[in-house]
Motif scaffolding. Structure first.
Motif, PDB file in Angstrom:
ATOM      1  N   THR A  21       0.835  -1.207   0.000  1.00  0.00           N
ATOM      2  CA  THR A  21       0.000   0.000   0.000  1.00  0.00           C
ATOM      3  C   THR A  21       0.868   1.255   0.000  1.00  0.00           C
ATOM      4  O   THR A  21       0.535   2.252  -0.657  1.00  0.00           O
ATOM      5  CB  THR A  21      -0.952  -0.025   1.209  1.00  0.00           C
ATOM      6  N   LEU A  22       1.990   1.221   0.728  1.00  0.00           N
ATOM      7  CA  LEU A  22       2.908   2.354   0.704  1.00  0.00           C
ATOM      8  C   LEU A  22       3.472   2.573  -0.696  1.00  0.00           C
ATOM      9  O   LEU A  22       3.576   3.718  -1.175  1.00  0.00           O
ATOM     10  CB  LEU A  22       4.058   2.122   1.685  1.00  0.00           C
ATOM     11  N   LEU A  23       3.834   1.490  -1.363  1.00  0.00           N
ATOM     12  CA  LEU A  23       4.343   1.595  -2.740  1.00  0.00           C
ATOM     13  C   LEU A  23       3.266   2.159  -3.667  1.00  0.00           C
ATOM     14  O   LEU A  23       3.562   2.945  -4.575  1.00  0.00           O
ATOM     15  CB  LEU A  23       4.805   0.229  -3.224  1.00  0.00           C
ATOM     16  N   LYS A  24       2.021   1.780  -3.431  1.00  0.00           N
ATOM     17  CA  LYS A  24       0.920   2.316  -4.229  1.00  0.00           C
ATOM     18  C   LYS A  24       0.741   3.812  -3.965  1.00  0.00           C
ATOM     19  O   LYS A  24       0.557   4.601  -4.897  1.00  0.00           O
ATOM     20  CB  LYS A  24      -0.378   1.565  -3.912  1.00  0.00           C
ATOM     21  N   HIS A  25       0.803   4.203  -2.682  1.00  0.00           N
ATOM     22  CA  HIS A  25       0.723   5.631  -2.354  1.00  0.00           C
ATOM     23  C   HIS A  25       1.809   6.412  -3.095  1.00  0.00           C
ATOM     24  O   HIS A  25       1.556   7.482  -3.663  1.00  0.00           O
ATOM     25  CB  HIS A  25       0.902   5.837  -0.843  1.00  0.00           C
ATOM     26  N   LYS A  26       3.025   5.870  -3.066  1.00  0.00           N
ATOM     27  CA  LYS A  26       4.150   6.561  -3.710  1.00  0.00           C
ATOM     28  C   LYS A  26       3.916   6.674  -5.212  1.00  0.00           C
ATOM     29  O   LYS A  26       4.133   7.737  -5.800  1.00  0.00           O
ATOM     30  CB  LYS A  26       5.449   5.796  -3.425  1.00  0.00           C
ATOM     31  N   ARG A  27       3.452   5.605  -5.839  1.00  0.00           N
ATOM     32  CA  ARG A  27       3.173   5.618  -7.277  1.00  0.00           C
ATOM     33  C   ARG A  27       2.097   6.663  -7.625  1.00  0.00           C
ATOM     34  O   ARG A  27       2.142   7.297  -8.674  1.00  0.00           O
ATOM     35  CB  ARG A  27       2.737   4.214  -7.706  1.00  0.00           C
ATOM     36  N   ASN A  28       1.152   6.831  -6.707  1.00  0.00           N
ATOM     37  CA  ASN A  28       0.057   7.774  -6.943  1.00  0.00           C
ATOM     38  C   ASN A  28       0.428   9.219  -6.651  1.00  0.00           C
ATOM     39  O   ASN A  28      -0.397  10.113  -6.769  1.00  0.00           O
ATOM     40  CB  ASN A  28      -1.159   7.378  -6.110  1.00  0.00           C
ATOM     41  N   GLY A  29       1.680   9.447  -6.226  1.00  0.00           N
ATOM     42  CA  GLY A  29       2.131  10.807  -5.978  1.00  0.00           C
ATOM     43  C   GLY A  29       1.923  11.305  -4.568  1.00  0.00           C
ATOM     44  O   GLY A  29       2.141  12.486  -4.275  1.00  0.00           O
ATOM     45  N   ASP A  30       1.514  10.410  -3.655  1.00  0.00           N
ATOM     46  CA  ASP A  30       1.318  10.812  -2.260  1.00  0.00           C
ATOM     47  C   ASP A  30       2.666  10.908  -1.543  1.00  0.00           C
ATOM     48  O   ASP A  30       3.622  10.207  -1.891  1.00  0.00           O
ATOM     49  CB  ASP A  30       0.444   9.790  -1.529  1.00  0.00           C
ATOM     50  N   GLY A  31       2.733  11.743  -0.528  1.00  0.00           N
ATOM     51  CA  GLY A  31       3.918  11.814   0.305  1.00  0.00           C
ATOM     52  C   GLY A  31       3.855  10.699   1.335  1.00  0.00           C
ATOM     53  O   GLY A  31       2.807  10.462   1.943  1.00  0.00           O
ATOM     54  N   ILE A  32       4.958   9.974   1.518  1.00  0.00           N
ATOM     55  CA  ILE A  32       4.964   8.882   2.502  1.00  0.00           C
ATOM     56  C   ILE A  32       6.078   9.110   3.525  1.00  0.00           C
ATOM     57  O   ILE A  32       7.208   9.441   3.165  1.00  0.00           O
ATOM     58  CB  ILE A  32       5.094   7.488   1.838  1.00  0.00           C
ATOM     59  N   HIS A  33       5.717   8.957   4.787  1.00  0.00           N
ATOM     60  CA  HIS A  33       6.648   9.186   5.892  1.00  0.00           C
ATOM     61  C   HIS A  33       6.669   7.961   6.790  1.00  0.00           C
ATOM     62  O   HIS A  33       5.635   7.333   7.040  1.00  0.00           O
ATOM     63  CB  HIS A  33       6.244  10.422   6.690  1.00  0.00           C
ATOM     64  N   TRP A  34       7.851   7.659   7.310  1.00  0.00           N
ATOM     65  CA  TRP A  34       8.088   6.441   8.108  1.00  0.00           C
ATOM     66  C   TRP A  34       8.493   6.849   9.520  1.00  0.00           C
ATOM     67  O   TRP A  34       9.526   7.489   9.709  1.00  0.00           O
ATOM     68  CB  TRP A  34       9.210   5.661   7.432  1.00  0.00           C
ATOM     69  N   LEU A  35       7.662   6.499  10.492  1.00  0.00           N
ATOM     70  CA  LEU A  35       8.000   6.724  11.890  1.00  0.00           C
ATOM     71  C   LEU A  35       8.414   5.391  12.504  1.00  0.00           C
ATOM     72  O   LEU A  35       7.580   4.502  12.697  1.00  0.00           O
ATOM     73  CB  LEU A  35       6.817   7.313  12.665  1.00  0.00           C
ATOM     74  N   ILE A  36       9.709   5.241  12.775  1.00  0.00           N
ATOM     75  CA  ILE A  36      10.240   4.052  13.429  1.00  0.00           C
ATOM     76  C   ILE A  36      10.302   4.357  14.923  1.00  0.00           C
ATOM     77  O   ILE A  36      10.897   5.357  15.334  1.00  0.00           O
ATOM     78  CB  ILE A  36      11.649   3.721  12.917  1.00  0.00           C
ATOM     79  N   CYS A  37       9.691   3.530  15.720  1.00  0.00           N
ATOM     80  CA  CYS A  37       9.596   3.851  17.142  1.00  0.00           C
ATOM     81  C   CYS A  37      10.747   3.303  17.976  1.00  0.00           C
ATOM     82  O   CYS A  37      11.155   3.925  18.953  1.00  0.00           O
ATOM     83  CB  CYS A  37       8.276   3.341  17.697  1.00  0.00           C
ATOM     84  N   THR A  38      11.258   2.132  17.629  1.00  0.00           N
ATOM     85  CA  THR A  38      12.275   1.510  18.476  1.00  0.00           C
ATOM     86  C   THR A  38      13.567   1.235  17.713  1.00  0.00           C
ATOM     87  O   THR A  38      13.582   1.178  16.486  1.00  0.00           O
ATOM     88  CB  THR A  38      11.770   0.173  19.065  1.00  0.00           C
ATOM     89  N   SER A  39      14.617   1.048  18.483  1.00  0.00           N
ATOM     90  CA  SER A  39      15.934   0.804  17.910  1.00  0.00           C
ATOM     91  C   SER A  39      16.700  -0.155  18.808  1.00  0.00           C
ATOM     92  O   SER A  39      16.462  -0.214  20.019  1.00  0.00           O
ATOM     93  CB  SER A  39      16.702   2.128  17.775  1.00  0.00           C
ATOM     94  N   LEU A  40      17.622  -0.898  18.207  1.00  0.00           N
ATOM     95  CA  LEU A  40      18.548  -1.701  19.003  1.00  0.00           C
ATOM     96  C   LEU A  40      19.501  -0.772  19.739  1.00  0.00           C
ATOM     97  O   LEU A  40      19.786   0.343  19.273  1.00  0.00           O
ATOM     98  CB  LEU A  40      19.364  -2.635  18.094  1.00  0.00           C
ATOM     99  N   GLU A  41      20.002  -1.201  20.870  1.00  0.00           N
ATOM    100  CA  GLU A  41      21.001  -0.407  21.576  1.00  0.00           C
ATOM    101  C   GLU A  41      22.323  -0.452  20.814  1.00  0.00           C
ATOM    102  O   GLU A  41      22.640  -1.437  20.134  1.00  0.00           O
ATOM    103  CB  GLU A  41      21.163  -0.927  22.996  1.00  0.00           C
ATOM    104  N   GLN A  42      23.103   0.606  20.920  1.00  0.00           N
ATOM    105  CA  GLN A  42      24.299   0.732  20.095  1.00  0.00           C
ATOM    106  C   GLN A  42      25.334  -0.352  20.365  1.00  0.00           C
ATOM    107  O   GLN A  42      26.170  -0.643  19.499  1.00  0.00           O
ATOM    108  CB  GLN A  42      24.922   2.114  20.272  1.00  0.00           C
ATOM    109  N   ASN A  43      25.300  -0.960  21.526  1.00  0.00           N
ATOM    110  CA  ASN A  43      26.258  -2.033  21.823  1.00  0.00           C
ATOM    111  C   ASN A  43      25.773  -3.403  21.339  1.00  0.00           C
ATOM    112  O   ASN A  43      26.455  -4.412  21.529  1.00  0.00           O
ATOM    113  CB  ASN A  43      26.579  -2.084  23.315  1.00  0.00           C
ATOM    114  N   HIS A  44      24.618  -3.442  20.705  1.00  0.00           N
ATOM    115  CA  HIS A  44      24.094  -4.691  20.167  1.00  0.00           C
ATOM    116  C   HIS A  44      24.910  -5.099  18.940  1.00  0.00           C
ATOM    117  O   HIS A  44      25.257  -4.253  18.112  1.00  0.00           O
ATOM    118  CB  HIS A  44      22.620  -4.526  19.791  1.00  0.00           C
TER     119      HIS A  44
END
Length: 218
Positions: A21-44
């Motif tokens: 669906t995101l790829l479809k939004h992009k093809r249709n000219g919509d702006g798409i934004h990605w909010l990533i909430c979590t991350s591995l710790e840097q020592n991982h």
């Protein structure tokens, strides 16, 4: 043109839940934004590799914005609710999306449930009048393991035909090498294809993603 924000509790949730669906939004000219909430710790040991995967995936989608809260993964329940809402609200006010894709509120992972509650608190129309549509997405390895109770069951009422984008979705999903394994692992390529086939059969197309519509302002 729409402006879309997908809330990925963990990187790869966006692709599992609404990649086509995101790829479809992009093809249709919509702006798409990605909010990533979590991350591995840097020592991982996998930290650097995961950062490279995120960068590659961002380019493959052509996101107009990538925002990372860098909360510690699997430990979101340790954060103060007000702190979570403040961080998420800042991103929403920056992006000003009209469409938001959220994790399913009944997902078995506590990170997903906590983030859903915090994000949904940031969708009140009198504070965020630009938000017009809110969907919950189906994320394999989380949504299907929710308790078999009426209030925890994912019952889709919106379907997105992703037939044209299925191959690309699977290509992107495989960038997250450590998150994919052979069947019967839930996040296998075979299982992802099976789900898309099943949802497609529910709406008369080859492949589909399904969602639960929470709000729509016309």
């Amino acid at each position: 043109m729409s402006k879309v924000l997908v809330v990925a509790v963990h990187p790869d949730d966006e692709t599992l839940g609404c990649g086509g669906t995101l790829l479809k939004h992009k093809r249709n000219g919509d702006g798409i934004h990605w909010l990533i909430c979590t991350s591995l710790e840097q020592n991982h040991s996998y930290y650097s590799t995961r950062e490279e995967e995120i960068s590659k995936v961002g380019k493959l989608y052509g996101f107009d914005g990538v925002h990372n809260l860098r909360l510690v993964t699997t430990r979101v329940d340790e954060y103060n609710v007000s702190e979570l809402i403040g961080k998420i609200s800042s991103v929403i006010n920056l992006v000003k999306p009209d469409t938001i894709y959220l994790p399913f509120k009944g997902d078995v992972h506590s990170d997903h449930r906590k983030i859903f509650d915090a994000v949904f608190s940031c969708t009140k129309s009198f504070r965020y009048p630009f938000i017009k549509k809110i969907y919950m997405m189906e994320t394999l390895s989380e949504t299907e393991f929710a308790p078999a109770l009426p209030d925890s069951s994912f019952m889709p009422n919106v379907y997105s035909d992703i037939t044209e984008f299925m191959d690309r979705k699977l290509e992107i999903l495989q960038v997250f090498k450590s998150e994919i394994a052979a069947h019967p692992f839930p996040r296998s390529i075979r299982n992802q294809t099976a789900l898309a086939t099943y949802r497609g059969a529910s709406c008369g197309v080859e492949y589909a993603e399904s969602f639960m519509l929470l709000k729509e302002i016309l």
